[in-house]
Design a protein around this motif. Structure first.
Motif, short mmCIF file in Angstrom:
data_model
loop_
_atom_site.label_atom_id
_atom_site.label_comp_id
_atom_site.label_asym_id
_atom_site.label_seq_id
_atom_site.Cartn_x
_atom_site.Cartn_y
_atom_site.Cartn_z
N UNK A 37 -65.10 -40.97 56.63
CA UNK A 37 -64.40 -39.97 55.82
C UNK A 37 -64.80 -40.07 54.35
N UNK A 38 -64.93 -41.29 53.82
CA UNK A 38 -65.34 -41.45 52.42
C UNK A 38 -66.76 -40.95 52.21
N UNK A 39 -67.65 -41.23 53.18
CA UNK A 39 -69.04 -40.81 53.02
C UNK A 39 -69.16 -39.29 53.01
N UNK A 46 -59.06 -33.24 53.32
CA UNK A 46 -60.23 -33.17 54.18
C UNK A 46 -60.60 -34.55 54.71
N UNK A 47 -60.48 -35.58 53.88
CA UNK A 47 -60.79 -36.92 54.34
C UNK A 47 -59.78 -37.41 55.38
N UNK A 308 -59.49 -42.96 48.92
CA UNK A 308 -59.91 -42.63 47.55
C UNK A 308 -59.44 -43.75 46.63
N UNK A 309 -60.20 -44.87 46.57
CA UNK A 309 -59.82 -45.97 45.69
C UNK A 309 -59.71 -45.49 44.25
N UNK A 314 -60.36 -42.00 39.60
CA UNK A 314 -60.15 -41.95 38.16
C UNK A 314 -61.43 -42.18 37.37
N UNK A 315 -62.47 -42.70 38.03
CA UNK A 315 -63.69 -43.03 37.30
C UNK A 315 -63.63 -44.46 36.79
#
Length: 461
Positions: A37-39, A46-47, A308-309, A314-315
């Motif tokens: 999902x992350x890839x 969606x993930x 979503x780490x 957040x960047x």
């Protein structure tokens, strides 16, 4: 290969099924699902959907969903057949065999009585209880689950109802089914009624002990007012009064009563169900298009951190360090080619790596979890055309090794497993080698041929 769900509703349904399953049993083993999902990227919704579909296919919920669909269609066909037969039975019970005159109001009660009672019950349930599916709706869900005959389908029906509760759609979906079945029943009754009236000679009477004939005249004309606007015949007052005398036969009265009975059945039996079914279908389709996955549900809070780490959402704010720590366990190449060789837990007795052509990339030996996770992340982002996995067949084919081989194989277009020959001075247990071949066959994995490196370089043996 199980067919993937095509509609957004089916995908949301499976996502909700996985959510309910994890709410009851805890989070599943989802490392590979999260990585996939992350890839793929995209929004959190969606993930979450990709992760759930991966888990559904891996754990059998997708197959159970297909079985449930088949059971639902079978249950629907059974209910349709029951509705058609019931409608025809109502018409036969109303007119009889033609040997005796037909009591018009008994016939009307046989045709429309149960229909009007269930219609009143549906309205009361709709406005008083909200999402009230009715007995037919609950029967359909129960039959669908029974016909599915799959223990993995236990969460499918509750997940569907919970998904539809978002916009209170269960009332419209089940309402469309209920009114559709009654429409078939009343349509069958009407067609059977026409067939009987066309092929048999019926006389019509009315009988009473305590009511006067004026009451029957008024009731008959009131019920026939709407059908008469559509052109159906209606007996006149004198014909109605004459029909109250047993044994009096008027040919014109026969035809008028027949037209009146058909018109009343159509207007008060078929038309209401047709209109209500159309309204339910319209509201169902309108609400279905507005269904969305809600990523703010409490069940998805932990998934947000895993899919979503913070560094991705957040960047990265901190400056890069001047040097990075070096792992003594070995490193993996940053760029992987189309042909990749990787080994799993080889000891020092195996001479590794072999001499490789320039087009083949050596991913090293996977000995620890960090290396495995990093390689899987890379393969997920850039899947190679061919992957050769080298294993030492002197080791037992344990479940952890087979699971890792399976994960690696799903990241490549083509995968072979190379069972290495024993080093000089060592022997290979034939029984253990047979265990490896059996385990690979059960897992659907292909062992390498006599020239594994040639296959890796050129794609053939």
């Amino acid at each position: 290969m199980t067919a993937q769900p095509e509609t957004p509703l089916d995908r949301l349904w499976l996502v909700e099924t996985i959510r309910l399953r994890e709410d009851h049993a805890g989070l599943l083993d989802d490392a590979e699902a999260n990585r996939q999902a992350r890839a793929a990227g995209g929004t959190l919704s969606e993930q979450i959907e990709r992760r759930a579909l991966f888990l559904a296919q891996r754990d059998g919920q997708l197959e159970a969903w297909r079985h449930w669909h088949q059971g639902a269609r079978l249950a629907g066909l059974l209910l349709v057949l029951l509705a058609l037969l019931s409608g025809a039975g109502l018409a036969f019970a109303a007119l009889g065999d033609g040997q005796r005159p037909v009591n018009v109001f008994w016939a009307l009660g046989s045709l429309l009585g149960l229909h009007l009672l269930t219609l009143l019950g549906w309205f009361l349930g709709f406005f008083a209880l909200g999402d009230h599916g009715g007995a037919l709706g609950r029967l359909w869900l129960w039959l669908s689950e029974k016909f599915a005959r799959d223990a993995r389908a236990v969460h499918l029906a509750p997940a569907l109802l919970m998904l539809l509760q978002q916009r209170r759609l269960s009332r419209w979906l089940l309402g469309a089914g209920i009114h559709g079945l009654w429409l078939l029943a009343m349509g069958s009754a009407l067609l059977t009624l026409l067939a009987l009236l066309a092929t048999r000679r019926y006389g019509f009477v009315w009988e009473t002990t305590i009511l006067g004939e004026n009451a029957f005249v008024a009731l008959t004309q009131t019920l026939g007012a709407l059908p008469s606007l559509l052109g159906f015949a209606q007996p006149g007052a004198e014909q109605i009064r004459a029909s109250g005398v047993l044994g009096e036969e008027l040919e014109g009265a026969r035809q008028a009563w027949a037209g009146w009975l058909v018109g009343v059945t159509l207007v008060y039996g078929v038309v209401p169900r047709l209109l209500l079914a159309a309204v339910c279908v319209w509201r169902w389709r309108r609400g279905r298009s507005a269904l969305r996955l809600d990523p703010e549900l409490p069940s998805y809070r932990l998934l947000r951190e895993r899919l979503q780490p913070p560094s991705e959402r957040l960047g990265i704010k901190d400056p890069a360090p001047s040097s990075l720590p070096h792992s003594s366990a070995g490193s993996l190449p940053e760029a992987l080619g189309n042909a990749l060789l990787v080994a799993i837990e080889l000891d020092d007795t195996q001479a590794w790596p072999p001499t490789l052509p320039a087009d083949v990339t050596d991913a090293g030996i996977l000995d620890d979890r960090h290396q495995r996770r990093r390689l899987l992340e890379q393969l997920t982002r850039h899947p190679p055309s061919r992957l050769l996995i080298a294993c030492d067949p002197r080791r037992s084919p344990d479940r952890g090794t087979l699971a890792l081989i399976g994960e690696l194989s799903r990241c490549a277009r083509a995968t072979r497993v190379w069972l290495l020959p024993p080093p000089p001075g060592n022997t290979l247990d034939p029984a253990r080698l047979a265990d490896w071949h059996e385990a690979l066959e059960r897992s659907g994995l292909a062992p390498a041929g006599p020239a594994p490196l040639q296959w890796l370089e050129h794609g053939d043996d």
